[in-house]
Design an enzyme around this catalytic site. Structure first.
Site, PDB file in Angstrom:
ATOM      1  N   ASP A 431     -22.852  19.610   7.694  1.00  0.00           N
ATOM      2  CA  ASP A 431     -21.956  19.970   6.599  1.00  0.00           C
ATOM      3  C   ASP A 431     -21.826  18.749   5.687  1.00  0.00           C
ATOM      4  O   ASP A 431     -22.257  17.652   6.035  1.00  0.00           O
ATOM      5  CB  ASP A 431     -20.603  20.381   7.173  1.00  0.00           C
ATOM      6  CG  ASP A 431     -19.753  21.127   6.162  1.00  0.00           C
ATOM      7  OD1 ASP A 431     -20.257  21.398   5.066  1.00  0.00           O
ATOM      8  OD2 ASP A 431     -18.592  21.428   6.482  1.00  0.00           O
ATOM      9  N   LYS A 594      -6.035  30.363  -7.698  1.00  0.00           N
ATOM     10  CA  LYS A 594      -7.036  29.291  -7.769  1.00  0.00           C
ATOM     11  C   LYS A 594      -8.124  29.580  -6.746  1.00  0.00           C
ATOM     12  O   LYS A 594      -7.898  30.231  -5.728  1.00  0.00           O
ATOM     13  CB  LYS A 594      -6.412  27.929  -7.486  1.00  0.00           C
ATOM     14  CG  LYS A 594      -5.976  27.713  -6.040  1.00  0.00           C
ATOM     15  CD  LYS A 594      -5.442  26.313  -5.841  1.00  0.00           C
ATOM     16  CE  LYS A 594      -4.993  26.124  -4.386  1.00  0.00           C
ATOM     17  NZ  LYS A 594      -4.396  24.804  -4.149  1.00  0.00           N
ATOM     18  N   ARG A 625     -15.947  18.253  -6.665  1.00  0.00           N
ATOM     19  CA  ARG A 625     -15.569  19.550  -6.113  1.00  0.00           C
ATOM     20  C   ARG A 625     -14.713  20.271  -7.157  1.00  0.00           C
ATOM     21  O   ARG A 625     -13.748  19.695  -7.671  1.00  0.00           O
ATOM     22  CB  ARG A 625     -14.791  19.380  -4.809  1.00  0.00           C
ATOM     23  CG  ARG A 625     -15.607  18.717  -3.704  1.00  0.00           C
ATOM     24  CD  ARG A 625     -14.705  18.229  -2.586  1.00  0.00           C
ATOM     25  NE  ARG A 625     -13.962  19.304  -1.969  1.00  0.00           N
ATOM     26  CZ  ARG A 625     -14.366  19.986  -0.898  1.00  0.00           C
ATOM     27  NH1 ARG A 625     -15.537  19.692  -0.352  1.00  0.00           N
ATOM     28  NH2 ARG A 625     -13.634  20.934  -0.369  1.00  0.00           N
ATOM     29  N   THR A 705     -23.440  23.729   2.747  1.00  0.00           N
ATOM     30  CA  THR A 705     -22.152  23.465   2.120  1.00  0.00           C
ATOM     31  C   THR A 705     -21.691  24.685   1.340  1.00  0.00           C
ATOM     32  O   THR A 705     -22.490  25.535   0.936  1.00  0.00           O
ATOM     33  CB  THR A 705     -22.251  22.243   1.175  1.00  0.00           C
ATOM     34  OG1 THR A 705     -21.006  22.046   0.523  1.00  0.00           O
ATOM     35  CG2 THR A 705     -23.342  22.450   0.133  1.00  0.00           C
ATOM     36  N   ARG A 793     -23.108  27.264  -1.582  1.00  0.00           N
ATOM     37  CA  ARG A 793     -22.323  28.496  -1.619  1.00  0.00           C
ATOM     38  C   ARG A 793     -22.438  29.266  -0.298  1.00  0.00           C
ATOM     39  O   ARG A 793     -22.594  30.479  -0.266  1.00  0.00           O
ATOM     40  CB  ARG A 793     -22.754  29.389  -2.788  1.00  0.00           C
ATOM     41  CG  ARG A 793     -22.294  28.914  -4.145  1.00  0.00           C
ATOM     42  CD  ARG A 793     -20.797  28.858  -4.177  1.00  0.00           C
ATOM     43  NE  ARG A 793     -20.271  28.512  -5.494  1.00  0.00           N
ATOM     44  CZ  ARG A 793     -19.159  27.832  -5.665  1.00  0.00           C
ATOM     45  NH1 ARG A 793     -18.492  27.373  -4.613  1.00  0.00           N
ATOM     46  NH2 ARG A 793     -18.687  27.579  -6.871  1.00  0.00           N
TER      47      ARG A 793
END
Length: 985
Positions: A431, A594, A625, A705, A793
């Site tokens: 990750d 959000k 990010r 990720t 994604r």
């Protein structure tokens, strides 16, 4: 700040969103009679304080008691159960058969030669397992005998934890752990909330807020709780820590009121109460039905490639043993077919032997030869290998190069069964967040209404302006900017801790805003992104000051504003967004949302959508990010519909998650786009160097990720996962199976046609789903030809499936490095981060930093494999050298089953030899040259070809030993000048 561990295991991260909701009361529409007995219903009914109905049809349900049992044995079943488990091992069972044969028939060797080693191995193993189980019994007794307080017969009674029953009202004080899974009824706070930590369950050290329903939160005394009439209906026990579906029906003045119950109302066994004087809760799951107990699993015995090779070699040697025994028996009878050898004068048969059945005699002779040659199967091999692994595992913990001084953390070995597998790794799955990065978020940029802003010295300035620009010292925020900052300050699940005495507990937390500086506040959040954003708005001037019940307060440039929290639409990995529905100080209803841009922008209808999209892509190219912020204002009529749909979904006992998803999708629509944020996550030290060393060693690194494509590629380039000379292939935004298949074929052709040494592949989550569903074989071929793969994604379940499929398809050693708690597959080795102790406990190996991985694999793993492989091959070679002369000797003793050698070779030499040169070698050999994948990859040192070489070498040396000695002696067996015989013939 202590470092927590990253799991080297793939996991499914289900984020627990905290809720402060207080939904409207809904009259009950279902009868509470005629409940199904346990095991015939998906739900259970718990009567608070065990106040069962006096009238109507009621079938008592039987629940587990509150005892925790982690032990494996009892006094009565230890011996039979332990012996059964040990004799399931082929080697132990084989030597048991040999021992029994030696007892039943006349054999050339004493039963002691097989029985004593077997007895030693069984006894030592039993003592070890018995001691470990005694420790588990001891720990269980401490937990089960812990004092607790329950409400019974109108008073608070002290009892033992094991005596808690489902339905009991339990009192828990500050800093105590919850003795069962409890539904929170009330606390000493007026709003009925409490703070807990779940470090022992999921490793998260932040404070979580849990809530009671409004009707029970007022019951803060024993007398009030005794008068409470309530029934809890909830699902049957399940292991998922973050899922709880239930409802409570409170009877008040003849009216039944139903309230929904979710994870935010459940206090899990093993969690600890913090910053709250005391709470009362009703036990719904007890003992082995609690979620903590359902998640407890004994560590399964793992089998490495070396052990699988050992078992294969044992089968081959067993065939050799049977062949030698059968051949010797046949040759014995062939030799004895001549009368002079059938009954020589020096070995006359007894009358019983002459009259015995030839078949029984043949079987007896066969078993005798079997016993004579049985030493070709090494009984001490398993013991020596286990000792080698156990002692070798200490080298990892002792290695100061794997010690992290800042956190005082050493490398941790949770199992020694897979030491040699560290040297066999060919694919590394990792990750990004917390594994390659520090997981320390810092707000950098944002986009508001199509304009980019940066934070400079605590001020939000448009792009191009600096803190010392004319007129830029105190820019006035416009309404859009202010609304954006308010949305960021209110849409979260952050909790606040004040650096002050706790005398205020139970009072108004907003009193701090009047008497203390905001610098005394410390934010806690399960997501580091949320904490970074709330801290950023605080520096700019919009400060979140606390949540009191259903009221959230912010301080906007010195002006206090209170919002009523109506609903929280919790985050989940499928929607990839979260929302809060608030009542503004003016009385209006608004939703702030959000999430990822792919989860927000499709539902936005107004605002600067295209400009924001471009800004998000720019942030991603910088490696930031990104989160997108949106809102929607409800009219009174719209909110009535929204509230009704949410309440119906939350109170449903069946298919609640599905109904909630439908309600969330209906509500989070027609949004007005406010802007986006960019947060930086700093890389750990020496990540590029470590990845480059691993690549030189032949290890293919895959990064999985959830970030968007541009962010992921930017981080991959900065950390050295991708480099500028690499041919980057893309499998992105595939919308159909045919389109995906055609793109995969084009990529395969490019790999074959392009004369490039290294290829890199970028694939997104949607394309990955299509590729794995219909074109898995083609996709795997493309991946195997790429030295670096980046999956962006990605949903957590996709991460788990990808790792598992790569291991199954390639049959190679796969190492997975993932941060915090996700879905655990069979456990590979692991790393440490700043959250998530559960990930450490569920890993096989844990290290504090990604850079330590190089030495763990390239030095420790390399030498572990060489030592263990050489040890195994030497054992088989040694046994062939030892037993083959015994077989050849039978040709010179008329197959009379005489034992030629009576002195056994010492077995400890191989173990000492394998450990002696470790320190010298690891100091002399550089990391990148120590690991030679072409030499040891794919278990090459224990391949059939290598095994055949050692076996042939053993037979060759055995022939040399035997016939060399035979020729050396000639006709005279005495070598001393005085004629003394020193030979054991």
């Amino acid at each position: 700040m202590s470092l927590e561990r990253l799991s080297l295991r793939v996991q499914l991260h289900l984020k627990l969103s905290l809720s402060c909701e207080s939904p409207e009361a809904v009259p009950s529409t279902e009868a509470n009679q005629g409940f199904d007995p346990p095991h015939q219903s998906d739900t259970r009914t718990v009567y608070v304080a065990n106040r069962f109905p006096e009238h109507g049809h009621y079938i008592p349900q039987h629940f587990a008691d509150n005892r925790i049992i982690s032990s494996k044995y009892t006094v009565w079943n230890f011996v039979p159960k332990n012996l059964f488990e040990q004799f399931r091992r082929i080697a132990n069972f084989y030597f048991l058969i040999i021992f029994l044969v030696q007892l039943m028939i006349d054999t050339p060797t004493s039963p002691v030669t097989s029985g004593l080693p077997l007895f030693f191995v069984i006894t030592v193993t039993a003592i070890k397992q018995g001691y470990e189980d005694w420790l588990r019994h001891k720990a269980d007794n401490e937990v089960n005998g812990a004092p607790v307080f329950v409400v019974r017969s109108g008073s608070l009674v002290q009892t033992r934890s094991k005596n808690i029953r489902v339905g009991d009202i339990v009192r828990v004080a500050k800093d105590e752990t919850f003795p069962a899974d409890l539904v929170l009824l009330s606390s000493d706070r007026a709003d009925g909330t409490c703070h807990i930590t779940t470090t022992s369950l999921d490793g998260e050290t932040n404070l979580k807020t849990h809530f009671s329903v409004a009707e029970t939160s007022v019951c803060q005394s024993v007398s009030q709780l005794e008068a409470l009439h309530a029934v809890v209906e909830c699902q049957q026990p399940e292991a998922d820590l973050y899922r709880f579906v239930g409802r409570v029906t409170i009877t008040h003045q003849g009216e039944e009121i139903v309230r929904p119950l979710g994870p935010e109302n459940l206090l899990l066994r093993g969690a600890r109460l913090k910053n709250t004087k005391e709470i009362f809760g009703v036990a719904v799951y007890t003992g082995m039905e609690s979620k903590m107990a359902l998640n407890y699993k004994c560590k399964s015995q793992k089998r490495s490639a070396v052990e699988k090779s050992m078992n294969s070699f044992l089968i081959i040697y067993l065939v050799i043993l049977l062949s030698e025994a059968i051949l010797s028996t046949i040759l014995k009878y062939a030799w004895q077919s001549e009368n002079k050898w059938n009954e020589p004068f020096y070995n006359q048969k007894t009358e019983q032997e002459r009259n015995s059945s030839p078949i029984l005699q043949f079987i007896s002779d066969f078993l005798a030869f079997l016993v004579l040659y049985n030493f070709i199967i090494p009984i001490s091999l398993y013991v020596t290998v286990e000792m080698q692994k156990f002692l070798g595992s200490f080298f990892i913990g002792w290695d100061m190069d794997l010690y992290h001084e800042e956190s005082n953390q050493k490398a941790q070995v949770n199992t020694s069964d897979l030491n040699e597998e560290l040297g066999q790794v060919e694919y590394l799955f990792t990750d990004k967040t917390g594994t390659l990065t520090e997981n320390e978020m810092r707000f950098r940029e944002c986009s508001i209404n199509g304009i980019k802003y940066r934070e400079i010295n605590g001020r939000l300035l448009p792009e191009g302006m600096t803190g010392d620009s004319p007129g830029g010292s105190a820019p006035q925020l416009i309404s859009e900017e202010l609304l954006f900052l308010k949305a960021v300050s209110l849409c979260h699940t952050v909790q606040i801790s004040y650096n002050q005495s706790e005398s205020w507990l139970g009072g108004d937390p907003f009193s701090h805003t009047n008497s203390f500086s905001f610098s005394h506040m410390e934010y806690y959040a399960s997501s580091p992104d949320e904490k970074a954003l709330v801290e950023a708005t605080k520096r700019i001037g919009v400060t979140f000051t606390g949540c009191n019940g259903d009221t959230m307060e912010i301080n906007t440039f010195g002006k206090s504003e209170k919002y009523k929290l109506l609903h929280v639409l919790e985050f989940d990995p499928n929607r990839r967004r979260m929302s809060v529905i608030l009542q503004t100080p003016s009385g209006g209803k608004v939703i702030f949302t959000k999430g990822a841009e792919s989860a927000i922008l499709p539902f936005a209808t107004t605002g600067e959508i295209e400009k924001t999209r471009l800004h998000v892509d720019e942030f991603a190219l910088k490696g930031l990010r990104t989160l997108v912020i949106a809102c929607r204002h409800f009219s009174p009529e719209e909110y009535i519909v929204v509230n009704k749909r949410l309440m119906l979904a939350r109170t449903a006992l069946q298919r609640r998650e599905e109904k909630l998803q439908q309600a969330f999708t209906f509500i989070e629509n027609n949004l007005h786009l406010l802007g986006a944020t960019g947060v930086e996550d700093k890389l750990q030290d020496k990540v590029p160097e470590t990845i480059e060393v691993l690549r030189l060693a032949g290890i293919k690194v895959w990064v999985l990720t959830g970030d968007k494509h541009e962010t992921a590629v930017s981080v991959s380039l900065s950390c050295g996962h991708f480099h500028r000379t690499m041919n980057i292939l893309e499998l992105l935004e595939q919308r159909s199976d045919n389109e995906c298949a055609e793109q995969l074929r084009r990529l395969a052709r490019r790999i074959n046609e392009d004369h490039v040494i290294q290829h890199g592949l970028v694939v997104d989550g949607a394309s990955l789903s299509l590729a794995l569903r219909e074109h898995e074989k083609l996709f795997m071929e493309v991946c195997k030809n790429c030295s670096a793969v980046l999956c962006c994604r990605m949903a957590p379940l996709q991460k788990a499936k990808k790792k598992k499929q790569q291991h199954c398809k390639t049959r190679t050693a796969v190492l997975s490095l993932f941060y915090t708690s996700e879905l655990f597959l069979p456990k590979p080795p692991g790393i440490m981060g700043k959250e998530g102790r559960q990930a450490v406990r569920n890993s096989d190996y844990a290290i504090a930093r990604f850079r330590f991985l190089a030495k763990l694999l390239l030095v420790h793993g390399h030498f572990y494999y060489i030592r263990i492989a050489t040890l195994v091959q030497y054992f088989f070679y040694k046994n062939v050298c030892f037993i083959t002369p015994q077989f050849l000797y039978q040709f010179f003793c008329l197959f009379s089953q005489q034992f030629a050698l009576i002195k056994l070779v010492g077995l400890s030499k191989s173990l000492r030899k394998s450990e002696s040169n470790f320190d010298a070698n690891q100091k002399r050999i550089k990391l990148w040259s120590a690991y030679k994948p072409r030499d040891i990859s794919k278990n090459s040192l224990l391949s059939f070809r290598t095994f055949l070489y050692w076996t042939v070498l053993g037979f060759t040396h055995a022939f040399v030993f035997f016939f060399g000695s035979y020729i050396l002696m000639g006709e005279d067996t005495s070598l001393m000048s005085n004629g003394q015989n020193n030979w054991f013939f």
